[in-house]
Design a protein around this motif. Structure first.
Motif, PDB file in Angstrom:
ATOM      1  N   LYS A 376       0.817  -1.215   0.000  1.00  0.00           N
ATOM      2  CA  LYS A 376       0.000   0.000   0.000  1.00  0.00           C
ATOM      3  C   LYS A 376       0.851   1.265   0.000  1.00  0.00           C
ATOM      4  O   LYS A 376       0.483   2.266  -0.621  1.00  0.00           O
ATOM      5  CB  LYS A 376      -0.941  -0.008   1.207  1.00  0.00           C
ATOM      6  N   SER A 377       1.986   1.242   0.698  1.00  0.00           N
ATOM      7  CA  SER A 377       2.865   2.406   0.718  1.00  0.00           C
ATOM      8  C   SER A 377       3.340   2.747  -0.686  1.00  0.00           C
ATOM      9  O   SER A 377       3.329   3.913  -1.105  1.00  0.00           O
ATOM     10  CB  SER A 377       4.078   2.149   1.618  1.00  0.00           C
ATOM     11  N   TYR A 378       3.756   1.724  -1.429  1.00  0.00           N
ATOM     12  CA  TYR A 378       4.269   1.986  -2.769  1.00  0.00           C
ATOM     13  C   TYR A 378       3.162   2.486  -3.683  1.00  0.00           C
ATOM     14  O   TYR A 378       3.354   3.458  -4.437  1.00  0.00           O
ATOM     15  CB  TYR A 378       4.892   0.719  -3.364  1.00  0.00           C
ATOM     16  N   LEU A 379       1.994   1.852  -3.643  1.00  0.00           N
ATOM     17  CA  LEU A 379       0.898   2.247  -4.527  1.00  0.00           C
ATOM     18  C   LEU A 379       0.402   3.655  -4.203  1.00  0.00           C
ATOM     19  O   LEU A 379       0.090   4.434  -5.114  1.00  0.00           O
ATOM     20  CB  LEU A 379      -0.245   1.240  -4.418  1.00  0.00           C
ATOM     21  N   ALA A 380       0.345   3.990  -2.904  1.00  0.00           N
ATOM     22  CA  ALA A 380      -0.086   5.340  -2.527  1.00  0.00           C
ATOM     23  C   ALA A 380       0.895   6.379  -3.041  1.00  0.00           C
ATOM     24  O   ALA A 380       0.510   7.431  -3.559  1.00  0.00           O
ATOM     25  CB  ALA A 380      -0.231   5.443  -1.013  1.00  0.00           C
TER      26      ALA A 380
END
Length: 549
Positions: A376-380
């Motif tokens: 989720k960190s990367y996609l955000a």
């Protein structure tokens, strides 16, 4: 016939109103420089935290200026009702200009550490207090100069000042960026727009020193009808407090979220979510602002004919009904590659909900090392829309891009050096998979449908002009002269300072939590609909009221 009805606005009055408006433009310019440079502010003053947290911190510092606006409204509103409109907004302008100048001189995080963001936020607080006292004074001052039947028209020029200040900040930034080049601008050139404010402050103070007190306030003082306790009379007496609450919920809350969605959140959405080049995004927003600005005056003029309430509530309703399709269309026009990839290769995160934390670190130092948090960190950070799908307990998270599966990994048990290497390799693999699926790292400027983007932005700003053009007249007319400055300032600044000012931060956090780039729009949609219902049922239009009462 009353003296008020016989009053006409002569040449001197028009010059006074123009001078008041010009001064207010400069205050808004100072205040909105920060919002226009949020990305650079992040790198300069919040570089000690991770990128996502830094950007949220930058938005929070932006919102800090809005958080204290109601307190500025109460403090300076009381002074304005006791001491006079003119003297009060001379003080607010001085505070605004000096705090903006200090930001231009402030060393970066790299130079003085946490003192840099601390001082920055302190200056934002001073700006917010000053602006809290400015608007109510300017709006009241202009309205009390205008004759009946023209208050909406004359106060609409004050309403232009917020957008004009934003536009001026964008134009100055673009001019300095073009003259110095992007690298130099990011290194130190961003300070120039802040430092220039000291010159504008000098001009504005010179203009405002020439102003006379408003005729309604002067008459009230001469007749001994002023309030000695404007705070008590405004908020401790139910008949007036009820009007304050109705002004907030039935007018300014909806007006505020429409204003900030149409101008600021649209700019944030273009730059942060759609990855549009910053200067191009500023140019397109500036064009839309230029095209729509005359409508502030149009709606103000029309409100003198049909009333303030119908126009404001119609603008709120149209915005609530069309925001979702308009922002979807904005994605298609500004970043068609992203829109196409989202449609043809939707992204999902399959993860054990217990493995997922909130994507916001209040101290900026937490390492997101669970398999879900890594995904989720990367996609955000990449601005990619995704949906959350619950996986069996204890399972490792997996990112699915269409039919392609990219397993995450659990980094909690790895030594920090090994984790850093593994994370870099994994992110490179996920990035490559997204690229193959058509997700762009940034918007291709050559593919941007500029006329369509400007058209959508124009429509968003047109809603702004509908709700904002008549609002000053509507608020001024709700309260008596003796407590007008105090009473109208608080609901305006709670609405615009809290409901509106926190919109970018709130919407961005909602997007980060859900993975849906449009989910943050629910905030302005719901608030605008509440205002429509409350305003329709309980707010009375007072366009023909006697302001000397």
């Amino acid at each position: 016939m009353t003296d008020d009805a016989e009053h006409t606005v002569d040449r001197n009055d028009r010059l006074v109103i123009l001078a008041s408006s010009v001064g207010t433009v400069i205050e808004w310019y100072d205040f909105y420089l920060y919002g226009s440079l949020a990305a650079i502010i992040t790198s300069q003053f919040f570089s000690g935290v991770n990128e996502t947290t830094g950007y949220i911190f930058a938005l929070m510092a932006f919102a800090a200026g809005f958080a204290v606006r109601p307190f500025g409204a109460v403090f300076f509103g009381r002074l304005g009702d006791l001491w006079g409109r003119k003297n009060t907004f001379l003080v607010t302008m001085l505070l605004m200009g000096l705090s903006t100048f200090v930001v231009g001189l402030l060393p970066s995080y790299a130079a003085i550490g946490v003192a840099a963001p601390a001082i920055l936020i302190a200056m934002r607080l001073v700006q917010g207090l000053a602006l809290g006292g400015e608007y109510g004074g300017a709006a009241t001052y202009v309205a009390e100069h205008a004759p009946p039947g023209k208050r909406g028209f004359y106060t609409s020029f004050i309403q232009i000042t917020a957008t004009a200040g934003l536009l001026l900040s964008l134009l100055v930034i673009l001019g300095v960026r073009t003259a110095l080049g992007e690298e130099t601008f990011k290194a130190w050139g961003w300070r120039i727009p802040f430092l220039v404010s000291i010159l504008l402050l000098g001009v504005s103070l010179w203009i405002r020193l020439k102003l006379a007190e408003s005729p309604a306030f002067a008459r009230m003082k001469a007749e001994g009808r002023g309030s000695r306790t404007p705070l008590k009379d405004s908020f401790a007496r139910w008949p007036n407090l009820k009007l304050v609450l109705l002004a907030l919920v039935g007018l300014t809350a909806g007006q505020a979220v429409v204003w900030y969605t149409g101008q600021f959140y649209a700019l944030f959405f273009l730059e942060k979510t759609l990855k549009l080049d910053g200067p191009l995004a500023n140019i397109l927003v500036a064009i839309a602002l230029l095209l729509a600005t005359p409508f502030f005056v149009f709606w103000g003029w029309l409100s003198d004919k049909v009333g303030r309430k119908p126009i404001i509530l119609t603008g709120c309703l149209l915005a609530a009904l069309t925001y979702f399709p308009l922002f979807h269309a904005l994605t298609q026009a500004a970043n068609p590659q992203l829109a196409a990839a989202t449609a043809t290769a939707p992204v999902s995160v399959y993860a054990d909900p217990a493995d997922c934390a909130l994507q916001f670190d209040p101290v900026g130092k937490t390492v997101f090392d669970s398999s879900c948090d890594l995904a989720k960190s990367y996609l955000a950070k990449a601005g990619v829309t995704y949906v959350n799908v619950a996986a069996p307990a204890g399972s490792t998270a997996e990112v699915r891009i269409g039919e392609v599966r990219v397993p995450s990994f659990d980094g909690a048990a790895l030594p920090r050096p090994d984790f850093a290497v593994r994370k870099t390799e994994w992110e490179a693999g996920l990035g490559a998979a997204l690229t193959v699926a058509g997700y762009p790292a940034k918007a291709d400027s050559g593919l941007v449908n500029r006329p369509m983007v400007v058209g959508i932005l124009f429509l968003l700003v047109l809603y702004v002009t509908m709700v904002y053009g008549p609002i000053a007249a509507a608020l001024v007319e709700m309260f008596p002269t003796s407590i007008r400055y105090t009473s109208m300032s608080l609901p305006y600044h709670i609405g615009n300072g809290w409901f509106g000012g926190f919109l970018p931060t709130t919407a961005f956090a909602m997007v980060a939590a859900t993975g849906n780039i449009y989910y943050g729009l629910w905030y302005p949609v719901v608030v605008a609909l509440v205002t429509v219902v409350v305003g329709f049922l309980f707010v009375r239009d007072r366009k023909d009221v006697d302001l000397h009462a």
